[in-house]
Design an enzyme around this catalytic site. Structure first.
Site, PDB file in Angstrom:
ATOM      1  N   ASP A 178       0.843  -1.191   0.000  1.00  0.00           N
ATOM      2  CA  ASP A 178       0.000   0.000   0.000  1.00  0.00           C
ATOM      3  C   ASP A 178       0.881   1.245   0.000  1.00  0.00           C
ATOM      4  O   ASP A 178       2.076   1.187   0.308  1.00  0.00           O
ATOM      5  CB  ASP A 178      -0.931   0.003   1.211  1.00  0.00           C
ATOM      6  N   GLU A 190      -0.039  -0.614   5.732  1.00  0.00           N
ATOM      7  CA  GLU A 190       0.973  -0.099   6.650  1.00  0.00           C
ATOM      8  C   GLU A 190       0.907   1.410   6.786  1.00  0.00           C
ATOM      9  O   GLU A 190       1.120   1.957   7.873  1.00  0.00           O
ATOM     10  CB  GLU A 190       2.369  -0.520   6.162  1.00  0.00           C
TER      11      GLU A 190
END
Length: 446
Positions: A91, A153
């Site tokens: 991500d 994250e």
């Protein structure tokens, strides 16, 4: 495989890996609330595809409660060999103001050996670093391999951490490589041995039932935005040092950047002073730092003449490795409450915490990594700290205290992560992947 064979194998795979990195960067995998979820799942699917192509016999997506899936792969260890866990995340941060980008953030653009695009460095470079290192062995790995690629994250929260605590056997390893950091400058080999923790929250100030006309009420009605500005200004003294009790300055036992290097990397304007006191290493890696990362207030364009009834700010506290993020958040909130003028109402919401980390640098895995990085970069690595946080690291330390955790990667301080015009130097990717492959081979013989 010999070191020469490993280096040749990584070099041969670079063109293919760069094309795959471009494909991955083109996916806007922003796992923040309010952004489309489909691209995040598309990035997970591509990451799964990439790990399968690396020769891992077992690869799958793992559902993570309240989050996007992690991608997991593993290969058993040869008899007597250690196991290494490889970590990265797929991500990315939101692009932010598109007008500040010189190239579109999700149209990866290669310029003079630098790949521009959101996530090119943080942390899709980590995914590709692991991929290149693993492909060098064509499925015949010298150590046991476990790979975990996280899917959320960047949006702070402890989701994968809870999964690790509930499923420790999936992640148990002798050494853990975290490819979510890098070198101070391109080619300056370094291992990150210190991470600051994180405490973030939203502070809200209310003074009126609703905003009122500044001509009719200004001068007597308490302005929530003015109150908030006064409160936030009280966090630092005129030198930029923190004024909050309970947040002392720390000391980093290592060499940080020079002021000239830091000013150039941070883009500090001519005539503008740096803030705080103590060495730069102390300020950046071993001390508390408080940043106002956002304010909810009327914009200048379209502003009306009104005394504001409510104002909000997002405050982020960076916490040194030995500090307590929960206590730090409480200390800062209490300071803001004491600084609030005129009896305004103050509340705190959306608190996020993450612990810091301090490495033990004397183990066999670090010794093998030193040799690998010296060959790949042409110089032995030095120890550095990082001001940012990687929440999973503290969980791994708690769950596997005997494991060595090694933080290095293809990023550098000029990569503009979390900022417009993020970029990755492809030669740095080549060196980081070569170092990782050489490390796996060396560690397998210890």
């Amino acid at each position: 495989m010999t070191p020469d064979q490993i280096e040749n194998a990584v070099a041969a795979e670079m063109p293919r890996a760069v094309d795959e990195l471009k494909r991955l960067v083109a996916i806007p995998s922003v796992a923040f609330p309010g952004h489309p979820e489909e691209p995040v799942h598309a990035a997970a699917a591509m990451t799964e595809e990439l790990l399968r192509s690396a020769g891992l016999p077992h690869v799958r997506q793992i559902p993570v409660e309240g989050s996007f899936p992690a991608v997991y792969g593993e290969a058993p260890a040869p008899d007597g060999a250690p196991t290494v866990l490889l970590y990265a995340h797929y991500d990315v941060q939101p692009a932010g103001d598109l007008a500040l980008w010189r190239t579109p953030p999700f149209e990866p653009t290669l310029v003079d050996g630098r790949l521009y695009g959101r996530g090119a460095a943080d942390d899709k470079s980590g995914v590709i670093t692991h991929l290149l290192a693993l492909r060098a062995f064509q499925g015949d790995f010298p150590v046991g391999i476990k790979v975990i690629i996280e899917g959320q994250e960047e949006y702070a929260g402890e989701r994968l951490e809870a999964f690790v605590e509930q499923n420790p056997e999936l992640f148990r390893a002798d050494a853990i490589v975290v490819a979510d950091c890098g070198n101070p400058t391109v080619g300056d080999a370094a291992v990150t041995t210190s991470l600051r923790g994180l405490a973030a929250f939203t502070i809200e100030v209310r003074s009126l039932t609703e905003s009122v006309h500044s001509g009719s009420f200004g001068g007597a009605a308490p302005d929530a935005l003015a109150a908030l500005i006064r409160m936030l200004a009280s966090l630092h003294d005129d030198n930029g040092d923190i004024r909050v009790p309970g947040l002392p300055r720390g000391v980093f036992l290592g060499t940080g950047p020079s002021e000239e290097e830091f000013r150039a990397t941070a883009g500090v304007l001519d005539g503008v002073s740096l803030v705080g006191s103590g060495s730069l290493a102390d300020r950046l890696w071993a001390s508390y730092a408080i940043t106002v990362t956002g304010i909810d207030a009327p914009t200048v364009q379209g502003a009306i003449n009104a005394v504001q009834s409510v104002a909000r700010a997002r405050v982020t506290v960076r916490v040194p490795p030995a500090g307590d993020p929960d206590a730090a958040a409480n200390d800062v909130v209490e300071h803001l409450r004491r600084a609030a003028p005129w009896g305004v109402q103050v509340s705190m919401t959306d608190r996020v915490l993450g612990s810091g980390y301090l490495a033990d640098t004397g183990g066999s895995a670090r010794t093998a990594l030193n040799r690998a990085m010296e060959r790949a970069f042409g110089r032995a690595p030095r120890d550095i700290g990082a001001g940012g946080s990687i929440p999973l690291v503290a969980t791994l330390v708690k769950q596997f205290p005997a494991a060595e955790i090694l933080l290095f990667g293809a990023e550098d301080d000029g990569a503009a992560i979390h900022a417009p015009n993020e970029r990755l130097v492809l030669e740095e990717l080549h060196r980081a992947a070569t170092a990782e492959a050489l490390f796996l081979a060396d560690y397998g013989t210890i």
